[in-house]
Enzyme design. Structure first.
Site, PDB file in Angstrom:
ATOM      1  N   ASP A 198      -4.735   1.750  10.662  1.00  0.00           N
ATOM      2  CA  ASP A 198      -6.085   1.291  10.976  1.00  0.00           C
ATOM      3  C   ASP A 198      -6.113   0.909  12.459  1.00  0.00           C
ATOM      4  OD1 ASP A 198      -8.683   0.106  10.782  1.00  0.00           O
ATOM      5  OD2 ASP A 198      -8.287  -0.371   8.693  1.00  0.00           O
ATOM      6  N   ARG A 231      -5.635   0.566  -6.648  1.00  0.00           N
ATOM      7  CA  ARG A 231      -4.395   1.153  -6.115  1.00  0.00           C
ATOM      8  C   ARG A 231      -3.952   2.396  -6.883  1.00  0.00           C
ATOM      9  NH1 ARG A 231      -1.975  -2.074  -2.287  1.00  0.00           N
ATOM     10  NH2 ARG A 231      -2.195  -4.320  -2.556  1.00  0.00           N
ATOM     11  N   LYS A 245      -7.059   6.290  10.703  1.00  0.00           N
ATOM     12  CA  LYS A 245      -8.456   6.141  11.133  1.00  0.00           C
ATOM     13  C   LYS A 245      -8.477   6.104  12.663  1.00  0.00           C
ATOM     14  CE  LYS A 245      -9.994   3.191   7.294  1.00  0.00           C
ATOM     15  NZ  LYS A 245     -10.571   1.870   6.992  1.00  0.00           N
ATOM     16  N   PHE A 259     -14.173   1.899   4.549  1.00  0.00           N
ATOM     17  CA  PHE A 259     -13.270   1.168   3.660  1.00  0.00           C
ATOM     18  C   PHE A 259     -12.883   2.062   2.498  1.00  0.00           C
ATOM     19  CE2 PHE A 259     -11.745  -1.832   0.588  1.00  0.00           C
ATOM     20  CZ  PHE A 259     -11.058  -2.747   1.360  1.00  0.00           C
ATOM     21  N   VAL A 260     -11.580   2.390   2.415  1.00  0.00           N
ATOM     22  CA  VAL A 260     -11.112   3.336   1.403  1.00  0.00           C
ATOM     23  C   VAL A 260     -10.147   2.675   0.426  1.00  0.00           C
ATOM     24  CG1 VAL A 260     -11.452   5.370   2.850  1.00  0.00           C
ATOM     25  CG2 VAL A 260      -9.262   4.182   2.924  1.00  0.00           C
ATOM     26  N   ASP A 315       0.826   3.765   4.310  1.00  0.00           N
ATOM     27  CA  ASP A 315      -0.301   4.342   3.596  1.00  0.00           C
ATOM     28  C   ASP A 315      -1.415   4.711   4.565  1.00  0.00           C
ATOM     29  OD1 ASP A 315      -0.820   1.656   4.152  1.00  0.00           O
ATOM     30  OD2 ASP A 315      -1.760   1.233   2.228  1.00  0.00           O
ATOM     31  N   GLY A 375       0.767  -1.238   0.000  1.00  0.00           N
ATOM     32  CA  GLY A 375       0.000   0.000   0.000  1.00  0.00           C
ATOM     33  C   GLY A 375       0.795   1.283   0.000  1.00  0.00           C
TER      34      GLY A 375
END
Length: 183
Positions: A107, A169, A135, A156-157, A104, A48
């Site tokens: 979470d 991506r 987040k 959810f991104v 990236d 990511g």
């Protein structure tokens, strides 16, 4: 790829390409100031962080080296097992170096917390995290993060390195993926 190409698959755009470009330049300038005259190793977390790492490193004006790690705590499921496995380790030695983990998104923080501890245990002079996205509502553990680009809601991104099933991506911004796509 422009977000407009997948407008039927996203519910809203959270961060535009322009906002990302401005933030990357700002974060790079902060890192330049903080790490001037230091031996810096940027450690990108695969897959990511590829887009963010590339743009951030090119925006920095101090000499840095780059390396990559791939770590997982998910196995074949969608819920963290809590056991972190190194899928691709660093090629570079971190002993005595200033390590900047380039992420990236933060979470739960579980894997990142483990990674920070692992690199500190290897003898890094310092370990700092720079993340494009965080987040806060999803955090399960406290992770000391040096720099954050954007705090986002717990949705959810995809885009700018973030994927769903290896798709999205290359989107030039960050958007919330429609639940219809993954449910």
């Amino acid at each position: 790829m422009d977000l407009s190409k997948v407008s039927d698959q996203i519910t809203k755009v959270l961060v535009t390409e322009e906002q990302i470009n401005e933030k990357v330049a700002e974060l790079a300038a902060e890192l330049d100031k903080k790490y001037a005259d230091k031996d810096v190793l940027l450690v990108g977390v695969l897959k990511g962080a590829v887009m963010f790492m590339a743009d951030l490193s090119r925006a920095m004006q101090i000499p840095v080296q780059m390396d990559w790690m791939a770590v997982s705590s998910y196995g074949s499921g969608t819920v963290s097992s809590g056991v972190v496995r190194i899928l691709k380790d660093l090629d570079a030695d971190v002993l005595g170096r200033h390590v900047v983990i380039v992420e990236d998104i933060i979470d739960s923080g579980l894997t990142l917390s483990w990674l920070v501890g692992n690199l500190e245990a290897r003898g890094a002079a310092s370990v700092e995290v720079v993340a494009l996205l965080r987040k806060p509502a999803a955090a399960k553990v406290e992770v000391n993060v040096g720099l954050v680009g954007f705090d986002i809601p717990n949705e959810f991104v995809v885009g700018y390195g973030l994927d769903y099933a290896e798709r999205y991506r290359t989107l030039k911004g960050v958007a919330v993926l429609s639940p219809a796509v993954y449910s």
